[in-house]
Design a protein around this motif. Sequence first.
Motif, mmCIF file in Angstrom:
data_model
loop_
_atom_site.group_PDB
_atom_site.id
_atom_site.type_symbol
_atom_site.label_atom_id
_atom_site.label_comp_id
_atom_site.label_asym_id
_atom_site.label_seq_id
_atom_site.Cartn_x
_atom_site.Cartn_y
_atom_site.Cartn_z
ATOM 1 N N ALA A 17 0.813 -1.227 0.000
ATOM 2 C CA ALA A 17 0.000 0.000 0.000
ATOM 3 C C ALA A 17 0.843 1.272 0.000
ATOM 4 O O ALA A 17 0.757 2.096 0.912
ATOM 5 C CB ALA A 17 -0.949 -0.013 1.215
ATOM 6 N N PRO A 18 1.686 1.451 -1.045
ATOM 7 C CA PRO A 18 2.548 2.643 -1.065
ATOM 8 C C PRO A 18 1.799 3.940 -1.361
ATOM 9 O O PRO A 18 2.368 5.023 -1.207
ATOM 10 C CB PRO A 18 3.520 2.331 -2.211
ATOM 11 N N GLY A 19 0.527 3.817 -1.790
ATOM 12 C CA GLY A 19 -0.246 5.035 -2.086
ATOM 13 C C GLY A 19 -0.687 5.122 -3.540
ATOM 14 O O GLY A 19 -0.921 6.219 -4.049
ATOM 15 N N ARG A 20 -0.849 3.977 -4.201
ATOM 16 C CA ARG A 20 -1.282 3.991 -5.616
ATOM 17 C C ARG A 20 -2.612 4.725 -5.770
ATOM 18 O O ARG A 20 -2.760 5.591 -6.635
ATOM 19 C CB ARG A 20 -1.452 2.553 -6.142
ATOM 20 N N THR A 21 -3.594 4.362 -4.939
ATOM 21 C CA THR A 21 -4.924 4.962 -5.109
ATOM 22 C C THR A 21 -4.894 6.450 -4.765
ATOM 23 O O THR A 21 -5.503 7.273 -5.462
ATOM 24 C CB THR A 21 -5.956 4.210 -4.236
ATOM 25 N N THR A 22 -4.154 6.801 -3.705
ATOM 26 C CA THR A 22 -4.040 8.223 -3.340
ATOM 27 C C THR A 22 -3.468 9.020 -4.518
ATOM 28 O O THR A 22 -3.965 10.097 -4.859
ATOM 29 C CB THR A 22 -3.119 8.374 -2.110
ATOM 30 N N ASP A 68 -8.090 -2.270 -10.015
ATOM 31 C CA ASP A 68 -7.316 -3.067 -9.061
ATOM 32 C C ASP A 68 -8.032 -4.407 -8.862
ATOM 33 O O ASP A 68 -9.136 -4.452 -8.315
ATOM 34 C CB ASP A 68 -7.201 -2.314 -7.728
ATOM 35 N N ASN A 113 6.641 8.297 -2.181
ATOM 36 C CA ASN A 113 5.538 8.822 -1.375
ATOM 37 C C ASN A 113 5.871 8.766 0.122
ATOM 38 O O ASN A 113 6.626 7.930 0.578
ATOM 39 C CB ASN A 113 4.279 7.989 -1.666
ATOM 40 N N ARG A 114 5.274 9.671 0.836
ATOM 41 C CA ARG A 114 5.379 9.747 2.302
ATOM 42 C C ARG A 114 6.804 10.028 2.762
ATOM 43 O O ARG A 114 7.305 9.410 3.702
ATOM 44 C CB ARG A 114 4.827 8.472 2.948
ATOM 45 N N PRO A 135 5.184 14.499 0.230
ATOM 46 C CA PRO A 135 5.465 14.457 1.668
ATOM 47 C C PRO A 135 4.486 13.562 2.421
ATOM 48 O O PRO A 135 3.362 13.356 1.968
ATOM 49 C CB PRO A 135 5.279 15.921 2.088
ATOM 50 N N ASP A 136 4.954 13.033 3.538
ATOM 51 C CA ASP A 136 4.046 12.333 4.456
ATOM 52 C C ASP A 136 3.178 13.410 5.087
ATOM 53 O O ASP A 136 3.669 14.243 5.834
ATOM 54 C CB ASP A 136 4.876 11.590 5.514
ATOM 55 N N ASP A 137 1.917 13.419 4.747
ATOM 56 C CA ASP A 137 1.022 14.483 5.208
ATOM 57 C C ASP A 137 -0.247 13.809 5.705
ATOM 58 O O ASP A 137 -1.283 13.810 5.042
ATOM 59 C CB ASP A 137 0.750 15.447 4.035
ATOM 60 N N ARG A 138 -0.126 13.190 6.869
ATOM 61 C CA ARG A 138 -1.217 12.396 7.429
ATOM 62 C C ARG A 138 -2.484 13.223 7.549
ATOM 63 O O ARG A 138 -3.579 12.775 7.218
ATOM 64 C CB ARG A 138 -0.741 11.907 8.804
ATOM 65 N N ALA A 147 -4.090 13.732 4.113
ATOM 66 C CA ALA A 147 -4.592 12.463 3.565
ATOM 67 C C ALA A 147 -5.835 12.021 4.337
ATOM 68 O O ALA A 147 -6.839 11.612 3.746
ATOM 69 C CB ALA A 147 -3.505 11.392 3.635
ATOM 70 N N LEU A 189 -9.686 11.560 2.970
ATOM 71 C CA LEU A 189 -10.259 10.211 3.018
ATOM 72 C C LEU A 189 -11.512 10.167 3.896
ATOM 73 O O LEU A 189 -12.516 9.550 3.541
ATOM 74 C CB LEU A 189 -9.185 9.248 3.560
ATOM 75 N N LEU A 193 0.752 18.163 0.693
ATOM 76 C CA LEU A 193 0.516 17.020 -0.195
ATOM 77 C C LEU A 193 -0.171 17.464 -1.480
ATOM 78 O O LEU A 193 0.187 17.033 -2.574
ATOM 79 C CB LEU A 193 -0.333 15.968 0.544
HETATM 80 N N1 LIG Z 1 1.538 11.154 1.244
HETATM 81 C C1 LIG Z 1 0.779 10.572 2.183
HETATM 82 N N2 LIG Z 1 0.747 11.042 3.429
HETATM 83 C C2 LIG Z 1 0.009 10.441 4.380
HETATM 84 N N3 LIG Z 1 -0.745 9.367 4.180
HETATM 85 C C3 LIG Z 1 -0.771 8.840 2.943
HETATM 86 C C4 LIG Z 1 -0.030 9.411 1.870
HETATM 87 N N4 LIG Z 1 -0.252 8.670 0.768
HETATM 88 C C5 LIG Z 1 -1.097 7.678 1.110
HETATM 89 N N5 LIG Z 1 -1.410 7.777 2.426
HETATM 90 C C6 LIG Z 1 -2.292 6.881 3.184
HETATM 91 O O1 LIG Z 1 -1.768 5.559 3.085
HETATM 92 C C7 LIG Z 1 -2.834 4.621 3.071
HETATM 93 C C8 LIG Z 1 -2.696 3.738 1.835
HETATM 94 O O2 LIG Z 1 -2.840 4.537 0.684
HETATM 95 P P1 LIG Z 1 -3.533 3.994 -0.657
HETATM 96 O O3 LIG Z 1 -4.827 3.373 -0.343
HETATM 97 O O4 LIG Z 1 -3.495 5.107 -1.626
HETATM 98 O O5 LIG Z 1 -2.466 2.867 -1.053
HETATM 99 P P2 LIG Z 1 -2.551 1.744 -2.186
HETATM 100 O O6 LIG Z 1 -1.161 1.574 -2.676
HETATM 101 O O7 LIG Z 1 -3.586 2.103 -3.163
HETATM 102 O O8 LIG Z 1 -2.989 0.477 -1.314
HETATM 103 P P3 LIG Z 1 -3.778 -0.856 -1.706
HETATM 104 O O9 LIG Z 1 -2.721 -1.921 -1.848
HETATM 105 O O10 LIG Z 1 -4.686 -1.083 -0.560
HETATM 106 O O11 LIG Z 1 -4.502 -0.600 -2.997
HETATM 107 C C9 LIG Z 1 -4.124 5.432 3.089
HETATM 108 O O12 LIG Z 1 -4.587 5.502 4.400
HETATM 109 C C10 LIG Z 1 -3.690 6.805 2.614
HETATM 110 O O13 LIG Z 1 -4.489 7.851 3.146
#
Ligand SMILES: Nc1ncnc2c1ncn2[C@@H]1O[C@H](COP(=O)(O)OP(=O)(O)OP(=O)(O)O)[C@@H](O)[C@H]1O
Length: 434
Positions: A166-171, A193, A346-347, A376-379, A382, A386, A400
């Motif tokens: 879950a590196p953040g593809r969907t984000t 996906d 990411n992050r 940036p990691d911007d909890r 994000a 979400l 972000l």
């Molecule tokens: N730059 C960021 N800063 C803070 N949180 C982040 C950032 N990018 C993503 N996140 C958080 O990380 C989590 C996973 O992100 P996301 O769902 O985009 O990942 P994914 O790679 O699509 O995962 P999956 O394998 O579930 O499809 C989410 O809670 C999202 O809000």
Amino acid sequence: MNAPGGGARTSVLVAAAGAPWEAPALDRLGRAAPDIVLTKRCVDLTDLLATASAGLASVALVSPTLPGLDADSVAQLARSGVAVVVVAAPEELQDGDTERLRRLGVLHLLASTELDSLVATVGSAGTDAAPAPPAVPAVAAPAPGETTEAEPGEGRLVTVWGPTGAPGRTTVAVGLATELAAAGHEVLLVDVDGYGGAVAQHLGVLDEVSGVLAAARAANTGRLDRQRLAACARQVDDRLRVLTGLPRPDRWREVRPAAFEDLLDETVRLAPYAVLDVGFCLEADPADPFGSSAPQRNEMTLASLRRADEIVVVGAADPVGLARLARGLVELLDVVPGVRPRVVVNRTRPSLGWSDREIRGMVEGFVTPLDVHFLPDDRAAADRALMAGRSLAESGESALRTAMTALARGVLGEPAVPVRRRRLLRRRRAGRDR
Ligand SMILES: Nc1ncnc2c1ncn2[C@@H]1O[C@H](COP(=O)(O)OP(=O)(O)OP(=O)(O)O)[C@@H](O)[C@H]1O
Ligand SMILES: [Mg+2]
């Protein structure tokens, strides 16, 4: 195969599903021997596909009412080197029937009242029949400064991929799509996906019906065109449409490869920009010795990568994430040789201790990227987006969002900082130096 006279011999399969044209057609084929040889009358589609896969024929005479005849079966016959000739009663070739058959991939149609042309049609179909060539990867980077706005009817496909964890593809996919729309471009965001869709949740779209499954079903019956795809998508903004993903991970079985290719064809026709959120896994299922067109779990991801005009690879900035990113880049090159992806780390956060330069150097050790971007990691930002089911763009200013805007500018082939802002900065700097 050559007939005694030296000419090519055409071997024919017939799957007429009890249509009245069968007997007169067989009679005509019999009289055309030895140039035309009837190999088998097939009882059903399964029989037809199995006989074709044995390489025993080059043409199949088929009734449009043959149960199960769809885009996949026509594609499978083509892969076996068999061209389909549909013979139909005139009333079966009206009101869009012909167009539907063409969308299934049928190139030869003959009215059952014109059986005098049967032998000639079979002869020319037999000459055309050849296994479909493999898809050519279409990955091309825009030259710096080159405009990347697509011509109507040939949109730019941007596939957002990243390794497991879950590196953040969907984000990134959602952020990129909304920024491209905010910059004035029509965008279709597609959730493909195969391990479960999340785009709808990110954007607060409550969709009872999965857009991808609806589109795949329409494609499988030859009914998917631009308008139908648009009807399967949800308009979430003036310029942004979303095709929602699988409601449950196990539903990937409903998306057959040929249907997914059609979905991609119509996607690039529908919008100048399409952003695809794909699954993490790049493993191909073992080859089926019978050449069946059964769905494969990672096919949507692999096809989306092969068809992409640009690939965005997302990796997490921590040590585990970067190691996965490095391995992922190597695996990606196996799928799309020579690709130059846009890499997103990411992050990122100061506590990790690496400079952007060091990370860029690591990435360049594995691939020649179009560019490397840092988010940036911007909890807080994000989570805010979400929790509200809204895009970053709608959730107020944040570090972000600013970085996401810069990423979109990169995809658009524009300078990272707008020219006006650069002039302003230059003037400010000049003022300070005075
Ligand atoms: N730059 C960021 N800063 C803070 N949180 C982040 C950032 N990018 C993503 N996140 C958080 O990380 C989590 C996973 O992100 P996301 O769902 O985009 O990942 P994914 O790679 O699509 O995962 P999956 O394998 O579930 O499809 C989410 O809670 C999202 O809000
Ligand atoms: Mg995801």
